[in-house]
Design a protein around this motif. Sequence first.
Motif, short mmCIF file in Angstrom:
data_model
loop_
_atom_site.label_atom_id
_atom_site.label_comp_id
_atom_site.label_asym_id
_atom_site.label_seq_id
_atom_site.Cartn_x
_atom_site.Cartn_y
_atom_site.Cartn_z
N LYS A 171 0.84 -1.22 0.00
CA LYS A 171 0.00 0.00 0.00
C LYS A 171 0.87 1.25 0.00
CE LYS A 171 -4.36 -1.55 2.04
NZ LYS A 171 -5.31 -1.38 3.16
N LEU A 172 1.93 1.23 0.79
CA LEU A 172 2.84 2.38 0.82
C LEU A 172 3.49 2.57 -0.54
CD1 LEU A 172 4.37 4.63 2.24
CD2 LEU A 172 5.99 2.93 3.10
N LYS B 8 3.87 5.31 -5.92
CA LYS B 8 3.89 5.12 -7.38
C LYS B 8 2.75 5.88 -8.05
CE LYS B 8 6.06 2.43 -9.51
NZ LYS B 8 7.31 2.66 -10.31
N ARG B 9 1.62 6.00 -7.33
CA ARG B 9 0.44 6.66 -7.90
C ARG B 9 0.73 8.10 -8.32
NH1 ARG B 9 -3.41 10.07 -6.24
NH2 ARG B 9 -2.55 10.21 -4.13
N ILE C 127 10.97 3.62 1.16
CA ILE C 127 10.53 2.40 1.84
C ILE C 127 11.60 1.89 2.80
CG2 ILE C 127 10.11 -0.08 1.45
CD1 ILE C 127 8.35 0.74 -0.92
N SER C 128 12.84 1.95 2.36
CA SER C 128 13.96 1.49 3.20
C SER C 128 14.03 2.31 4.49
CB SER C 128 15.27 1.61 2.43
OG SER C 128 16.37 1.29 3.25
N LYS C 129 13.87 3.64 4.36
CA LYS C 129 13.92 4.52 5.53
C LYS C 129 12.73 4.30 6.46
CE LYS C 129 17.57 7.20 4.60
NZ LYS C 129 18.73 7.32 5.53
N TYR D 241 2.79 8.34 7.12
CA TYR D 241 2.60 9.30 6.03
C TYR D 241 3.56 10.48 6.16
CZ TYR D 241 0.83 13.53 3.93
OH TYR D 241 0.77 14.71 3.25
N ASN D 242 3.66 11.05 7.35
CA ASN D 242 4.52 12.23 7.55
C ASN D 242 5.97 11.93 7.20
OD1 ASN D 242 2.45 13.90 8.41
ND2 ASN D 242 2.80 13.54 10.59
#
Length: 279
Positions: A22-23, A28-29, A41-43, A58-59
């Motif tokens: 989802k993230l 990508k959207r 994503i890694s972070k 999200y933040n």
Amino acid sequence: MEIDTIDIIKSSGEKAKFSLNKLKASLKRVGTDDQTVNHIISKVKDELYHGISTKEIYNRAFALLKKKNSHLASKYKLKKAIYELGPTGFPFERFVSAVLEYSGYKTSVGSILQGKCVSHEIDIIAQKNNVTTVIECKFHSEKGLNCNVKIPLYINSRYNDIKTYWNSKKNKNTLTNGWLVTNTRFTKDAIQYGTCANLYLLSWDYPKNNGLKDRIDRLGLYPITVSTLLNNREKQFLLSRDIVLCRSLIGDYFYLDHLGISETRKKKILNEINLLCNV
């Protein structure tokens, strides 16, 4: 700790399992490239813990994306930007009206229509091809509040009162089914009732692939509140002057000049807006 076992807290207060997909999909959207997606994503994965809120996730993702690409970060904050149109619902009504106008409708906001029993103040009246559409907007300024079945029940009763009077007067324009637009989501019962009653429902993600977020992305009709370069005072000034779309500033710098924004900063803001609106 396995990523897919981590419990996160949604804005509604419900628990859910963290979804890497989802993230990734949300990044990508908005057009984020693979390298940047993998970096973010890694972070984010390194900072996850049981009970983390979706707001915190999200933040963090937004801050990382903003460092890489300002206008993509603006797209990424679209949902939050819609909430920032509040706390009253009027700027949201103006925003929905502006989106409809770019789709070929002639609109008016805050009009009075007579019903068979009583008169009604209508959020938006939209006209196109001799067809009139009555639209009510339900704005939630708090996250996690969905639009339940009571709202479409109430809106549909008002619409039917107007329709009865409208048809008795034999107007030239046809009155179609009513609309209900919300910045959040509809509950299952609300969708079931709306479908049965022939009330058109439009929310953040409904109808599928044609919800509010899809229309905004497709048409490049972003609210002024998505800007990562304008501050809150400047956004509120623009909203108070009925400037609700970023697109409204293209080719018309008057309001930016009125804000006393420097030429250098103005160029950055307009560049962001041009990229957002695909100009």
